[in-house]
Design a protein around this motif. Structure first.
Motif, PDB file in Angstrom:
ATOM      1  N   THR A  13       0.830  -1.197   0.000  1.00 31.03           N
ATOM      2  CA  THR A  13       0.000   0.000   0.000  1.00 31.03           C
ATOM      3  C   THR A  13       0.861   1.242   0.000  1.00 31.03           C
ATOM      4  OG1 THR A  13      -1.636  -1.201   1.280  1.00 31.03           O
ATOM      5  CG2 THR A  13      -1.818   1.190   1.268  1.00 31.03           C
ATOM      6  N   SER A  15       2.124   4.951   1.005  1.00 33.27           N
ATOM      7  CA  SER A  15       2.105   5.694   2.260  1.00 33.27           C
ATOM      8  C   SER A  15       1.113   6.854   2.214  1.00 33.27           C
ATOM      9  CB  SER A  15       3.506   6.219   2.579  1.00 33.27           C
ATOM     10  OG  SER A  15       4.392   5.165   2.819  1.00 33.27           O
ATOM     11  N   ASN A  17      -1.843   6.712   1.440  1.00 29.18           N
ATOM     12  CA  ASN A  17      -3.158   6.225   1.825  1.00 29.18           C
ATOM     13  C   ASN A  17      -3.215   5.777   3.279  1.00 29.18           C
ATOM     14  OD1 ASN A  17      -4.117   6.586  -0.834  1.00 29.18           O
ATOM     15  ND2 ASN A  17      -3.249   4.613  -1.433  1.00 29.18           N
ATOM     16  N   VAL A  18      -2.279   6.233   4.099  1.00 30.24           N
ATOM     17  CA  VAL A  18      -2.246   5.828   5.501  1.00 30.24           C
ATOM     18  C   VAL A  18      -3.485   6.369   6.215  1.00 30.24           C
ATOM     19  CG1 VAL A  18      -1.015   6.034   7.678  1.00 30.24           C
ATOM     20  CG2 VAL A  18       0.251   5.745   5.549  1.00 30.24           C
ATOM     21  N   ALA A  22      -3.223   5.060  12.308  1.00 29.52           N
ATOM     22  CA  ALA A  22      -2.081   4.184  12.023  1.00 29.52           C
ATOM     23  C   ALA A  22      -0.860   4.663  12.804  1.00 29.52           C
ATOM     24  CB  ALA A  22      -1.777   4.171  10.536  1.00 29.52           C
ATOM     25  N   ALA A  52      -4.567  -7.532   4.870  1.00 27.24           N
ATOM     26  CA  ALA A  52      -3.534  -6.505   4.756  1.00 27.24           C
ATOM     27  C   ALA A  52      -2.134  -7.109   4.849  1.00 27.24           C
ATOM     28  CB  ALA A  52      -3.732  -5.446   5.836  1.00 27.24           C
ATOM     29  N   ARG A 160      -2.205  -4.944  11.722  1.00 27.72           N
ATOM     30  CA  ARG A 160      -2.369  -4.938  10.275  1.00 27.72           C
ATOM     31  C   ARG A 160      -1.358  -3.992   9.639  1.00 27.72           C
ATOM     32  NH1 ARG A 160      -9.006  -5.024   9.659  1.00 27.72           N
ATOM     33  NH2 ARG A 160      -9.326  -6.792  11.092  1.00 27.72           N
ATOM     34  N   ILE A 162      -0.081  -1.496   7.110  1.00 33.53           N
ATOM     35  CA  ILE A 162      -0.652  -0.528   6.171  1.00 33.53           C
ATOM     36  C   ILE A 162       0.292  -0.289   5.001  1.00 33.53           C
ATOM     37  CG2 ILE A 162      -1.563   1.810   5.913  1.00 33.53           C
ATOM     38  CD1 ILE A 162      -3.189  -0.095   7.741  1.00 33.53           C
ATOM     39  N   ASP A 163       1.559  -0.048   5.325  1.00 30.68           N
ATOM     40  CA  ASP A 163       2.597   0.088   4.305  1.00 30.68           C
ATOM     41  C   ASP A 163       3.934  -0.205   4.969  1.00 30.68           C
ATOM     42  OD1 ASP A 163       3.375   2.398   5.706  1.00 30.68           O
ATOM     43  OD2 ASP A 163       2.403   3.755   4.289  1.00 30.68           O
ATOM     44  N   HIS A 166       4.018   1.774   8.470  1.00 31.67           N
ATOM     45  CA  HIS A 166       2.869   2.002   9.342  1.00 31.67           C
ATOM     46  C   HIS A 166       2.085   0.725   9.622  1.00 31.67           C
ATOM     47  CE1 HIS A 166       3.649   5.999   7.521  1.00 31.67           C
ATOM     48  NE2 HIS A 166       3.276   6.447   8.705  1.00 31.67           N
ATOM     49  N   MET A 168      -1.616  -0.657  11.758  1.00 30.38           N
ATOM     50  CA  MET A 168      -2.868  -0.350  12.439  1.00 30.38           C
ATOM     51  C   MET A 168      -3.067  -1.386  13.531  1.00 30.38           C
ATOM     52  SD  MET A 168      -5.417   1.777  12.593  1.00 30.38           S
ATOM     53  CE  MET A 168      -5.650   2.534  10.979  1.00 30.38           C
TER      54      MET A 168
END
Length: 212
Positions: A13, A15, A17-18, A22, A52, A160, A162-163, A166, A168
């Motif tokens: 993903t 960054s 779109n964080v 997060a 994810a 999870r 995120i990228d 990051h 979650m």
């Protein structure tokens, strides 16, 4: 219970779109840089399967095997065993053999997240001992530890990715007894491994990358 191999999926993903909430993870960033230099690794995720993490790991060209160790532990051991805080060594061995169906030195990394802290200490130690056998030399283990101020009960998290930088943290529904670890006790916990590197987050969460 057998671990479920997950097939490759989409890439990482961006960054940009964080989502809100997060957390920046320097340990994850360091680990991602390592994963980008290699191909075809077998990675274990002890926090259970989520899309994810599957997308992120397979997007880097690796294979992910996932199992929810906290849920597996709750399903195997009885409420009486938890209440009495007594776990027979033979029962622990049965749990480990049933849950970790891998040959020695067959895996290249383990995403342990915070699950060890939410297992009774004898079971957590047995899980770590089996991971040491399963992991190949020079492989990695990523683990998180909540601070001592977290109290005697807390909620484990579904972590999870995120990228590359990051995570979650999604709290599970019910609180559990939490085993508290100081920095020194974490070092002792991983004494059989080659090296332990600590990363401290703004939330005072201890992030650890351990080298096999």
């Amino acid at each position: 219970m057998n671990w479920r191999p997950q097939p490759p999926s989409s890439s990482t993903t961006s960054s940009s779109n964080v989502p809100a909430g997060a957390r920046r993870s320097y340990a994850l960033e360091s680990l991602t840089n390592l994963l980008r230099t290699q191909e075809g690794l077998q990675i274990l995720d002890l926090g259970g399967l989520n899309q994810a993490n599957l997308d992120f790991v397979t997007g880097l060209g690796h294979r992910l095997y996932a199992e929810d160790i906290v849920k597996a532990c709750d399903s195997f051991f009885t409420k009486q065993e938890f209440a009495n805080k007594h776990f027979d060594s033979h029962r622990i061995a049965q749990f480990i053999d049933q849950t970790f169906d891998f040959p020695d030195q067959s895996s290249d990394g383990a995403l342990v997240w915070d699950v060890l802290q939410f297992l009774p200490n004898p079971i957590a130690q047995a899980v770590l001992d089996r991971l040491y056998r399963i992991l190949a030399p020079d492989s990695f283990l990523l683990a998180f530890f909540h601070p001592e101020s977290g109290g005697p009960a807390a909620k484990p998290h579904s972590c999870r990715i995120i990228d590359a930088k990051h995570l979650m943290f999604m709290p599970r529904e019910s609180a559990r007894t939490i085993e508290l670890y100081t920095t020194r006790s974490i070092e002792r916990f991983f004494h059989q491994f080659a090296a332990v590197k600590f990363f401290l987050t703004r939330e005072n969460l201890q992030e650890v990358i351990v080298k096999r």
